[in-house]
Scaffold this active site. Structure first.
Site, PDB file in Angstrom:
ATOM      1  CB  CYS A 118     -13.578 -18.578 -12.680  1.00 31.42           C
ATOM      2  SG  CYS A 118     -13.689 -16.813 -12.337  1.00 31.42           S
ATOM      3  CG  HIS A 168     -15.416 -22.700  -8.517  1.00 30.40           C
ATOM      4  ND1 HIS A 168     -14.367 -22.329  -9.320  1.00 30.40           N
ATOM      5  CD2 HIS A 168     -16.233 -21.618  -8.439  1.00 30.40           C
ATOM      6  CE1 HIS A 168     -14.538 -21.080  -9.724  1.00 30.40           C
ATOM      7  NE2 HIS A 168     -15.662 -20.619  -9.197  1.00 30.40           N
ATOM      8  CD  GLU A 207     -17.924 -26.388  -5.756  1.00 26.33           C
ATOM      9  OE1 GLU A 207     -17.079 -27.164  -6.243  1.00 26.33           O
ATOM     10  OE2 GLU A 207     -17.640 -25.233  -5.379  1.00 26.33           O
ATOM     11  CE  LYS A 211     -11.553 -20.583  -6.907  1.00 26.81           C
ATOM     12  NZ  LYS A 211     -11.662 -22.044  -7.083  1.00 26.81           N
ATOM     13  CG  HIS A 238     -11.475 -16.931  -7.870  1.00 21.40           C
ATOM     14  ND1 HIS A 238     -10.891 -17.869  -8.697  1.00 21.40           N
ATOM     15  CD2 HIS A 238     -12.770 -16.788  -8.316  1.00 21.40           C
ATOM     16  CE1 HIS A 238     -11.774 -18.276  -9.577  1.00 21.40           C
ATOM     17  NE2 HIS A 238     -12.918 -17.644  -9.374  1.00 21.40           N
ATOM     18  CG  PHE A 274     -18.639 -14.154 -13.902  1.00 20.26           C
ATOM     19  CD1 PHE A 274     -18.921 -14.854 -12.745  1.00 20.26           C
ATOM     20  CD2 PHE A 274     -18.328 -12.807 -13.791  1.00 20.26           C
ATOM     21  CE1 PHE A 274     -18.902 -14.237 -11.505  1.00 20.26           C
ATOM     22  CE2 PHE A 274     -18.303 -12.175 -12.555  1.00 20.26           C
ATOM     23  CZ  PHE A 274     -18.594 -12.894 -11.411  1.00 20.26           C
TER      24      PHE A 274
END
Length: 416
Positions: free
Chosen positions: A164, A304, A315, A336, A341, A402
């Site tokens: 991502c 994010h 975050e 998002k 996403h 990831f």
């Protein structure tokens, strides 16, 4: 050797809340949700039955027949967004050495949708019935390849993949190569077509997706106490990055200047961010240091923040490490909440919102978030509900993937 300045001279977007830059920006400003029931396949056996699909996308009206036949959707999305960005930049490709223009594109899953379709066809045929286009369709570098072939761009050409964080990685690479004088112009960004059975099923099995099937429009709720996972999205974002002197010489419109970029690794877990946000904090610190910007000067952070319990908390911990618990001027949002996403395309689309915030003086909102998680300091400004007007001189965006990938990009208002 003196480093070149890097500016943004073109934008293109294909998103669940708009198939063009104009439509996307208008709907983002108005806080529109792109989530709805999945139409691509029967979701009866799936825990999650909704996503942020593109609306009324018809590739046949935008691409030629062979492009449609020979490519996976992620490549088609890339071609559309890149085409819009190139048009927006007003680059005259006939007057530029084709070796001066490169393509660095990203995708997390690439042609996995085509892979799924081919495997189903093979299993159902009772024999080895494979399409000769199977190999090229699934290759993750095909988006960058097709963009270069369509427009005759003969400079540096490759693909990045860091889950991502992918399109942020691609943009960072393009930025660095221009700074070093390796190219004058790059088409860069990312695309993803992640709404297909194995993708929804796989992320669902990880319990990463929201299961708020009764109310999909409000399912993506970053930083909210009641968040329960991310909402899958799809689409593409494209930026034209250009050597400032080259842009100046041709009289290009300059949206913003890109001034910093950094990547780190959590080295912690395949899917979960480090709970203390150590790697994410370092990425932000390094990007700002390269830009020569003090954290107190940052006006806007496009987080994010995917709407997962662990990720959002990590975050915020990282943000506190860098900016403190009470940053005076920092506005924080998660787009998002509107688009879901977009996986490998997320960083590019969210960079565009940073750049537009600088240009227009509008920060788009985090929608659906009504009960902020108690772990967020009350002094931190999470922009929720509606857009706000602000004099945005510096904006940064975070992307995490990831595998522990962390990427931060920094943009600022352009000055001669």
């Amino acid at each position: 050797m003196k480093e070149r300045r890097v500016v943004v001279t073109g934008l293109g977007a294909l998103t669940p809340i708009g198939n063009t830059m104009g439509e996307f920006w208008t709907n983002a400003v108005n806080g529109k949700s792109g989530a709805a029931s999945i139409t691509r396949f029967n979701t009866e056996q799936f825990k999650t039955k909704f996503a942020c699909e593109l609306k009324d996308f018809d590739g046949s009206k935008l691409l030629d027949r062979n492009e449609i036949k020979r490519t996976d959707l992620f490549t088609q999305y890339a071609l559309v967004a890149a085409g819009e960005a190139l048009s927006d930049s007003n680059l005259d490709l006939e007057k530029i050495d084709p070796f001066d223009i490169g393509v660095i594109w990203g995708s997390g899953q690439g042609g996995m949708r085509a892979f799924e379709e081919q495997v189903k066809d093979y299993a159902g045929s009772g024999g080895a019935r494979f399409s000769p286009l199977f190999g090229p369709k699934v290759l993750i570098n095909m988006a960058s390849g097709y963009i270069s072939m369509k427009y005759g761009l003969m400079g540096m050409n490759f693909t990045t993949s860091s889950a991502c964080a992918t399109s942020s990685t691609a943009i960072m690479d393009a930025y660095n190569y221009i700074k070093l004088g390796k190219a004058k112009v790059f088409v860069t960004g990312g695309s993803e077509a992640g709404i297909f059975e194995t993708s929804i099923g796989g992320f669902g099995a990880m319990r990463a997706l929201s299961v708020r099937n009764e109310d999909p429009e409000t399912a993506s709720r970053p930083f909210d106490t009641n968040r329960d996972g991310f909402v899958m999205g799809e689409g593409a974002g494209a930026l034209i990055l250009e050597d400032y002197e080259h842009a100046k010489q041709r009289g290009a419109k300059i949206y913003a200047e890109m001034v910093g970029a950094a990547m780190t690794a959590d080295a912690y877990h395949i899917a979960a961010s480090h709970p203390e946000g150590i790697g994410a904090a370092k990425a932000m610190e390094l990007a700002l240091a390269e830009a020569g910007i003090n954290p107190a000067e940052v006006d806007y952070l496009n987080a994010h923040a995917t709407s997962t319990p662990v990720g959002d908390t990590s975050e915020i911990n990282a943000v506190i490490k860098v900016f403190g618990a009470a940053p005076e001027r920092l506005n924080i949002t998660s787009s998002k909440s509107m688009m879901g996403h977009l996986l490998g395309a997320a960083g590019a689309v969210e960079s565009i919102l940073c750049i537009k915030a600088i240009e227009e003086g509008i920060i788009t909102p985090t929608i659906n978030t009504t009960n902020l998680d108690a772990m967020i300091p009350g002094t931190m400004n999470i922009v929720t509900g509606e857009s706000v007007k602000a004099n945005v001189k510096v904006a940064i965006t975070n992307s995490f993937g990831f595998g522990g990938h962390n990427a931060t990009l920094a943009f600022k208002k352009f000055e001669e």
